[in-house]
Design an enzyme around this catalytic site. Structure first.
Site, PDB file in Angstrom:
ATOM      1  N   SER C 142     -99.696   0.800 -72.257  1.00 37.19           N
ATOM      2  CA  SER C 142    -100.056   0.441 -70.885  1.00 37.19           C
ATOM      3  C   SER C 142    -100.783   1.604 -70.239  1.00 37.19           C
ATOM      4  O   SER C 142    -100.514   2.770 -70.523  1.00 37.19           O
ATOM      5  CB  SER C 142     -98.828   0.024 -70.073  1.00 37.19           C
ATOM      6  N   GLU C 225     -86.224   7.512 -71.071  1.00 37.32           N
ATOM      7  CA  GLU C 225     -86.651   6.230 -70.541  1.00 37.32           C
ATOM      8  C   GLU C 225     -85.470   5.447 -69.979  1.00 37.32           C
ATOM      9  O   GLU C 225     -85.627   4.590 -69.116  1.00 37.32           O
ATOM     10  CB  GLU C 225     -87.296   5.426 -71.681  1.00 37.32           C
ATOM     11  N   GLU C 357     -82.831  -8.065 -80.436  1.00 38.07           N
ATOM     12  CA  GLU C 357     -82.219  -7.985 -81.765  1.00 38.07           C
ATOM     13  C   GLU C 357     -81.825  -6.525 -82.078  1.00 38.07           C
ATOM     14  O   GLU C 357     -80.735  -6.255 -82.576  1.00 38.07           O
ATOM     15  CB  GLU C 357     -83.183  -8.500 -82.839  1.00 38.07           C
TER      16      GLU C 357
END
Lengths: 387, 355, 387, 355
Positions: C142, C225, C357
């Site tokens: 991004s 993060e 997952e």
């Protein structure tokens, strides 16, 4: 010709006057037990589809067949296995009393350490001369306390990988080395038994298939277990019908939220029914589908959800239970008894006859072709496999 | 019970339609419709109509059709769902055609059956059997499926003169395309205009109802085809996508999810087939079959497309992979002709379950 | 003392008159950027908790901080990494313009073949003299199209197992070998980019940590993060609030069935909020809990279910979309735009920043202590690992 | 927001209660209750009351209690849930005690706080705050929790004379034990009898309501404790149960299910804690907190117990393994003091969401 044989049997053995055992014996001798079996073994060597015809005629005449609820293992698993793989002597000795239900059979497969992993059987059988001696413990055996005989899978070689060291036997349940203890379940009942084998002896003549071929023989038998699935059922058969009837009769339990929950499960049950009906139609035209395993998943999920919902819909009733007393019922009725029993019993639906986890593996690997789980015990002698 | 299997003729029909879809559609050009809207992919439609003649499956031979029926049309729709084909089969060849058939209309039905013209029933796309209202007043009707690019519009209207079903030529009114969640079945706002009165009162009501019933019954087959395609594509993807040095399809959690999805898709197939059969047989159980199929198949299609997005990982989130086309079609189709919630609501009284 | 420094800064650099860039530069120089960083690097060597205090004072004075939405990677990941592991030269060169947002950073980690398996990065960097040459492709980046710099993980050794052959670099995005292409998503937008690296050169001085230590360095950054999670949110923050407001304002969309569905998700969102609030309280007293990974699962599930429900509740509206035109938005607002966009965008919530997952694996293995998946690539040189 | 963490004192309290439960309860004798019903396991109750004095947590010191509050009582209930302890803590020390506290009653409260006597509120066990009716007519009230073995019965009755809360000594009426789905909290049919009138009209209403609120708020902690115990037991089991030469807990599908369950249990803990805190603080958000906790924790406890049965395989289906005790307690507790459906129904209007 076939019709004639049936008429003859009915004429010589009037079902209204002779005993069931006698009638079934005569029916067996007339080759009308399983018409696709060879003559002399309860059959006439005809194609399998003639069986249905005979059943229909018998029904019309009010003539009895063997009670499947009493001798399900015998009729569903033992007879086809003995017919397919057994010796001539075994066929002569066992098929007739099995069919007349003079001899009830049970199944000694599962063990405390071999549930999902059925091939991990540790009960051992050792051959000396022409007699095997068996020691071990089996579990989840239904009907063991009134069975005359059993089919048994035991380990005969620990030096080879697990599937290769098993052998399949026919066992006399009256052997003094056999002890049957009721296995009480979550419901309070003991539908099943634990069976302890201490120095049980089996003549080598009662081995089915070669030594070490037990897995293959047992698999043949298990495959026969699946036949029942796929028979069309009526709408609202099963748990959903019980709940829908209660809903209709009892306005006090209704609510908007429950309505949508009920309709959700009604639809689930209906689409599973339609799937079963389609599978039945496929089988009829000789195109069996792979849906069976997946449908068992659906049955278990629905049984558990619907009985749980039924308890919630009527809390004053759901807080109670009918009877915790320990019983040993002769047969299982998933829909019998009160809602609490049905809820608890349904918990077994995702475990017995292949757990839902195992069935999902089966669907993923055999139907969808996804890669198999890594087998850590592959090619390793059984004695060296972690347990 | 009615036959739930496919006949050999249906199998052959499926092969033909699948071949046509594969020849004339590719995901990239279908995705292009989102940037350059067009009513439908003309080559694919041309192949379906001119080469295969499937627009006339529901229409009797003496009216210019093929004289087949809903079972066969359902097979075509399975393949259309499989390909997310941007063609007006459901709206024109099923719904609008069924409305005209019910009326015994003869002027337009032959050209619809030939695929020379297309038509749309002008109702909001979420209208469902038993629960719809004709246009009233002067507001455009929206969102209407199948109207963009259609030649003929069948407009149920109610005014002081009562209830009428009007046939309006597209050229005689305004069809404003709307930015649709699923651009492969674009929606529009249709301005009312007066046209030929096809029927009035109960006769008109019954015709519209028949169109919606056929649409809802057979949409289930389109949803089933879409769901099955998502399952197959995803199984294929997870067999080949390697992460952590192994196909992600070897991870048990993914295997089990796909096993569960297989069950759902399989059951959706049975439910959709039963609805098509019940429609074909005009079975007394038809309304039940339709609500069951719509309630079930709508959600299965969405679930299959959602699982496809997730199990394609980042790729499933891209514009480049065709997975998103399926998700958009599935989610829109879930709303079309009644949401699952509404169909569950409708079903209860049909089976004597009420609050 | 700290207060005095802040007052001095505000006195000499009136936020009302100087530019944001100038103010931030002065704030950095005054050690008031990150007070826990050392003096000379934007800090004063104070304990980390004083940062909040400074932020509060700045807010009160109407003084700007750096825009997190524009330079989130730089502020959240690059600065702490450079401070912890970078060289003195790197700290001197990069921290100040990063803080003033004169230099925007992006992250070149994920690759088409390295998604969930982040350590499978194949982009290669080769050292010649004191210059690295990089070739490969990155994805899901991004802000790449307006970034001046990037952090990069590249493979510098294919002869060792995958985690051991990675190295971490700082890259100049203006290098002629870099090509940035918008990556259009399911929503029609291109929030992210693909970045192609063809012969990009990096001086060895822009390596962070040792060669082969890239995984450890990248992990440090990724851990940073997670800080955002666990901040308490208001009730009905997020998708549920948007839907609840619509419900309140729009009686036409209400129904009994939808009511129970809505309340179900309202409660789910509320218990996740309470869990986050408790986690925040735990962090406050220095007892971080392992809930973070599991909560991200809940956020994704809820975002997807609630936006899906929102579409179903208002079909006439849900059938439409606001705009398919390809845009390159500067930032992401999950709650922005219309319901169709929110539904599609939410699909990414279970993929980005650790797929659901992977997170379930993390919870099962690190929180519950269940056995790890067998690693087929363990101890194998990267070049020999199946890809 | 209110503090959701446990204090050091609460941690110590938990240790004491857990120790007492471990010393005085074992699963086999608890299972024995199903065959030989008894009101509760007296040694465990004796330890809780005489040794630890926790029956008086809600009661002020000047009334003979400990002067703690709902937060502390919630910790005790977490441990009771963890042990599926057959003790009347929730019914006597929370619900009945709270009713008497609300009335400022002084004669019996001290002996309740000391655990010398136990009491039960005589309402059907599924009654919930805001939705309950006093006994009318002559039919016994059923099914009532905590009445078997209780010394005192608090009976809300309505007759021509209006609404009254009566205190009846168990010796003065008939308490018929019922065969209960959860025999660790046995239910009974209580025959009405006249007794001392404790309060009438609104005062009596408020007292009963306060008892039910406290019960519903703190039942959530019992459910959380039960759920957490199921999770931990199951994680432990799957780590050690070997099939296919590996612990079944190494199979990813099982790992993912347990990860999902971990999330649910963790969230249930936060919801239960918030309800206890809101009750302790008499927070304006109390009613919301209670409905959220009841709607959520009830289902989590059932789900955790159901997963425990399934993942214990055949063993989970046996009478010998204690897993079934948890399932029965969880399923009954889901119905107790209002089902999740009813609490969702109640919650909407509290947060301005209505149909």
């Amino acid at each position: 010709m076939l019709r004639q044989r049936v008429d003859e049997l009915l004429a010589t053995h009037d079902p209204a006057t002779v005993s069931t055992t006698e009638f079934l014996g005569a029916r067996f001798d007339a080759g009308l037990a399983w018409v696709h079996f060879p003559e002399g073994h309860g059959g006439l060597g005809l194609p399998q589809e003639y069986n249905d015809l005979v059943e229909t005629w018998m029904d019309e005449a009010g003539a009895p067949g063997p009670e499947r609820s009493r001798n399900g293992i015998g009729l569903g698993m033992v007879a086809p296995t003995i017919m397919a793989i057994g010796t001539k002597e075994q066929q002569e000795k066992y098929l007739r009393p099995l069919y007349t239900c003079e001899e009830i059979w049970c199944q000694l497969f599962s063990e405390p350490g071999a549930g999902s992993d059925l091939a991990a059987v540790a009960t051992k059988a050792v051959l000396s001369g022409d007699t095997w001696t068996v020691d071990g413990q089996k579990v989840w055996t239904s009907g063991a306390h009134h069975a005359k005989r059993a089919i048994l899978v035991a380990r005969t070689d620990i030096e080879v990988p697990k599937h290769a060291g098993l052998t399949y036997f026919l066992v006399d349940m009256e052997d003094p080395g056999i002890e049957v203890r009721p296995l009480r379940q979550i419901t309070g009942e003991a539908e099943f038994n634990e069976v302890f084998l201490n120095g049980v002896t089996i003549p080598d003549a009662d081995r089915v298939g070669e030594t070490g071929e037990g897995w293959r023989v047992a698999t043949t038998t298990l495959n026969n277990e699946r036949v029942a699935i796929g028979s069309g059922a009526d709408r609202e058969a099963g748990h959903i019908g019980v709940l829908a009837e209660k809903w209709r009769k009892n306005p006090a339990i209704r609510s908007e939220a429950a309505y949508h929950e009920l309709m959700h499960w009604w639809i689930e049950a209906e689409v599973t029914r339609l799937t079963g009906e389609r599978l039945r139609q496929q089988l009829e035209v000789g195109q069996p589908g792979p849906e069976g395993s997946a449908m068992k998943l659906a049955f278990a999920t629905q049984a558990q959800a619907i009985t749980g919902l039924a308890i919630e819909l009527d809390p004053d009733h759901g807080l109670l239970y009918d009877d915790w007393t320990m019983h040993r019922p002769d047969s299982t009725d998933f829909l019998g008894r009160d809602v609490g029993f049905r809820y608890l019993r349904a918990k077994g639906n995702s475990l017995e006859g292949g757990s839902s986890e195992i069935l999902r593996n089966v669907v993923a690997e055999r139907v969808l072709g996804l890669p198999a789980e890594q087998r850590l015990d592959k090619g390793i002698p059984f004695k060296d496999v972690p347990r | 019970m009615t036959n739930l299997l496919y006949t050999d003729i249906e199998d052959a029909l499926r092969e033909s339609v699948r071949g046509a879809m594969e020849r004339h559609l590719d995901p990239h050009s279908t995705t292009g419709i989102y940037d350059e809207p067009k009513p439908w992919e003309s080559k694919a439609w041309q192949s379906l109509t001119e080469e295969l003649g499937v627009a006339g499956l529901l229409v009797p031979e003496d009216s210019g059709g093929v004289g087949a029926g809903p079972r066969e049309a359902a097979v075509v729709l399975e393949e259309i769902g499989r390909a997310v084909a941007p063609v007006p089969y459901l709206t024109s060849s099923v719904i609008a055609t069924q409305v005209l058939l019910q009326l015994g209309e003869s002027e337009h039905i032959a050209s619809l059956a030939a695929g020379e013209t297309t038509a749309a029933l002008v109702l909001p796309w979420a209208a469902r059997p038993g629960h719809w209202s004709p246009a009233q007043g002067t507001d455009p009707v929206k969102p209407v499926a199948g109207a963009v690019g259609a030649d003929l519009l069948l407009i149920p209207v109610a005014d002081a003169g009562g209830f009428q079903l009007q046939l309006v030529k597209a050229a005689d009114t305004t069809v404003d395309p709307l930015v649709s969640f699923d651009m492969t079945r674009p929606l529009a706002a249709v301005t009312l205009a007066s046209g030929e009165v096809l029927a009035t009162g109960e006769e008109a009501q019954r015709a519209v109802e028949a169109g919606l019933q056929a649409g809802a019954a057979l949409l289930a087959s389109e949803q089933y085809g879409l769901a099955r395609s998502c399952l197959e594509t995803t199984v294929d993807y997870v067999k080949n996508r390697i992460q952590f040095a192994r196909p992600i399809g070897s991870f048990q959690a993914i295997k089990h999810r796909l096993a569960d999805l297989y069950l759902e898709v399989t059951q959706a197939g049975a439910a959709a087939r039963y609805a098509a059969a019940a429609l074909a047989d005009d079975d007394p159980d038809k309304a039940v079959a339709i609500s069951v199929a719509q309630a079930y198949c709508s959600d299965v299609a969405v679930h299959a497309a959602e699982e496809a997005v997730q199990l394609h990982g980042g790729n499933g989130m891209t514009w480049e992979y065709p997975v998103h086309l399926y998700l958009k079609r599935a989610k829109s189709s879930q709303l079309a002709l009644g949401t699952p919630e509404k169909h569950r609501q409708d079903l209860g009284p049909l089976v004597n379950i009420t609050t």
